[in-house]
Design an enzyme around this catalytic site. Structure first.
Site, PDB file in Angstrom:
ATOM      1  N   ASP A  94      -0.402   4.995   1.068  1.00  0.00           N
ATOM      2  CA  ASP A  94      -0.658   5.931   2.178  1.00  0.00           C
ATOM      3  C   ASP A  94      -0.537   5.235   3.524  1.00  0.00           C
ATOM      4  O   ASP A  94      -1.141   4.200   3.768  1.00  0.00           O
ATOM      5  CB  ASP A  94      -2.050   6.555   2.025  1.00  0.00           C
ATOM      6  CG  ASP A  94      -2.135   7.406   0.767  1.00  0.00           C
ATOM      7  OD1 ASP A  94      -1.187   8.166   0.520  1.00  0.00           O
ATOM      8  OD2 ASP A  94      -3.124   7.276   0.028  1.00  0.00           O
TER       9      ASP A  94
ATOM     10  N   ASP B 264      -2.230  -0.627   5.913  1.00  0.00           N
ATOM     11  CA  ASP B 264      -2.580  -0.117   7.249  1.00  0.00           C
ATOM     12  C   ASP B 264      -4.070  -0.257   7.550  1.00  0.00           C
ATOM     13  O   ASP B 264      -4.479   0.013   8.677  1.00  0.00           O
ATOM     14  CB  ASP B 264      -2.176   1.354   7.395  1.00  0.00           C
ATOM     15  CG  ASP B 264      -2.914   2.247   6.412  1.00  0.00           C
ATOM     16  OD1 ASP B 264      -2.795   2.006   5.192  1.00  0.00           O
ATOM     17  OD2 ASP B 264      -3.629   3.162   6.861  1.00  0.00           O
TER      18      ASP B 264
ATOM     19  N   ASP C 199       0.835  -1.199   0.000  1.00  0.00           N
ATOM     20  CA  ASP C 199       0.000   0.000   0.000  1.00  0.00           C
ATOM     21  C   ASP C 199       0.876   1.258   0.000  1.00  0.00           C
ATOM     22  O   ASP C 199       2.068   1.184   0.334  1.00  0.00           O
ATOM     23  CB  ASP C 199      -0.869  -0.061   1.272  1.00  0.00           C
ATOM     24  CG  ASP C 199      -1.749   1.148   1.458  1.00  0.00           C
ATOM     25  OD1 ASP C 199      -2.234   1.704   0.455  1.00  0.00           O
ATOM     26  OD2 ASP C 199      -1.953   1.527   2.626  1.00  0.00           O
TER      27      ASP C 199
HETATM   28 MG    MG Z   1      -2.980   3.016   3.397  1.00  0.00          MG
END
Ligand code: MG
Length: 173
Positions: free
Chosen positions: A8, A133, A6
């Protein structure tokens, strides 16, 4: 092996930029210690929620993000061992597509466009490992899911977790 990573809050420090923009506007630096378990917008007074939620719609927001420490070095090593793909739900913010592409060109030029998936739902991804996340992305993934620690997910249990890129290196290299 196929590894999805990922952007961000994993490669790019989005949370930090929210705090920077908030400080620029209101002159108050939020303490990360008070952000545990909260989205950036939840960490500010309620009358400022909308302002923080609008950050990601600002031109340049995704282009100016700082690197998460250690991500470049470890990604370069992972790239030698795995088929590494960037996987970002960039369609949530259509303006981010070009900015994310340019950001990757600058910081991760060794991941070519053919291995950059700027997408919607990530449950469409089929591979061996996902580093992300967001619990909702990790839960729907069939392979090994690794939660990368961000202030907003600090109180979540039940996932294999990496707090830093050094810990990713320990697990995967
Ligand atoms: Mg993310």
């Amino acid at each position: 092996m196929t590894l999805f990573v990922d952007m961000d809050e994993v490669l790019a420090d989005t949370y930090l930029t929210h705090l920077d923009l908030y400080e620029e506007k209101y002159g108050v630096r939020l303490d990360l210690a008070n952000c545990k378990g909260k989205e950036a917008w939840e960490s500010v007074p309620s009358e400022h929620h909308d302002e923080v939620m609008k950050h990601a719609w600002q031109v340049g927001f995704f282009r100016d993000l700082k690197l998460v420490e250690g991500s470049q070095e470890v990604m370069a090593e992972l790239d030698k061992k795995y088929e590494v793909y960037i996987a970002s739900a960039a369609m949530q913010f259509p303006n981010s597509l070009k900015e994310k592409s340019d950001w990757l060109d600058e910081f991760f030029p060794f991941i070519p466009w053919q291995r950059r998936i700027l997408c919607g739902h990530k449950y469409i991804l089929k591979g061996d490992i996902l580093i992300d996340d967001r619990a909702y992305n990790l839960e729907s993934f069939d392979g090994r899911s690794i939660m990368f620690t961000s202030p907003h997910n600090m109180n979540m249990n039940g996932f294999e977790r990496a707090n830093t890129w050094d810990e990713i290196a320990d697990k995967l290299l």
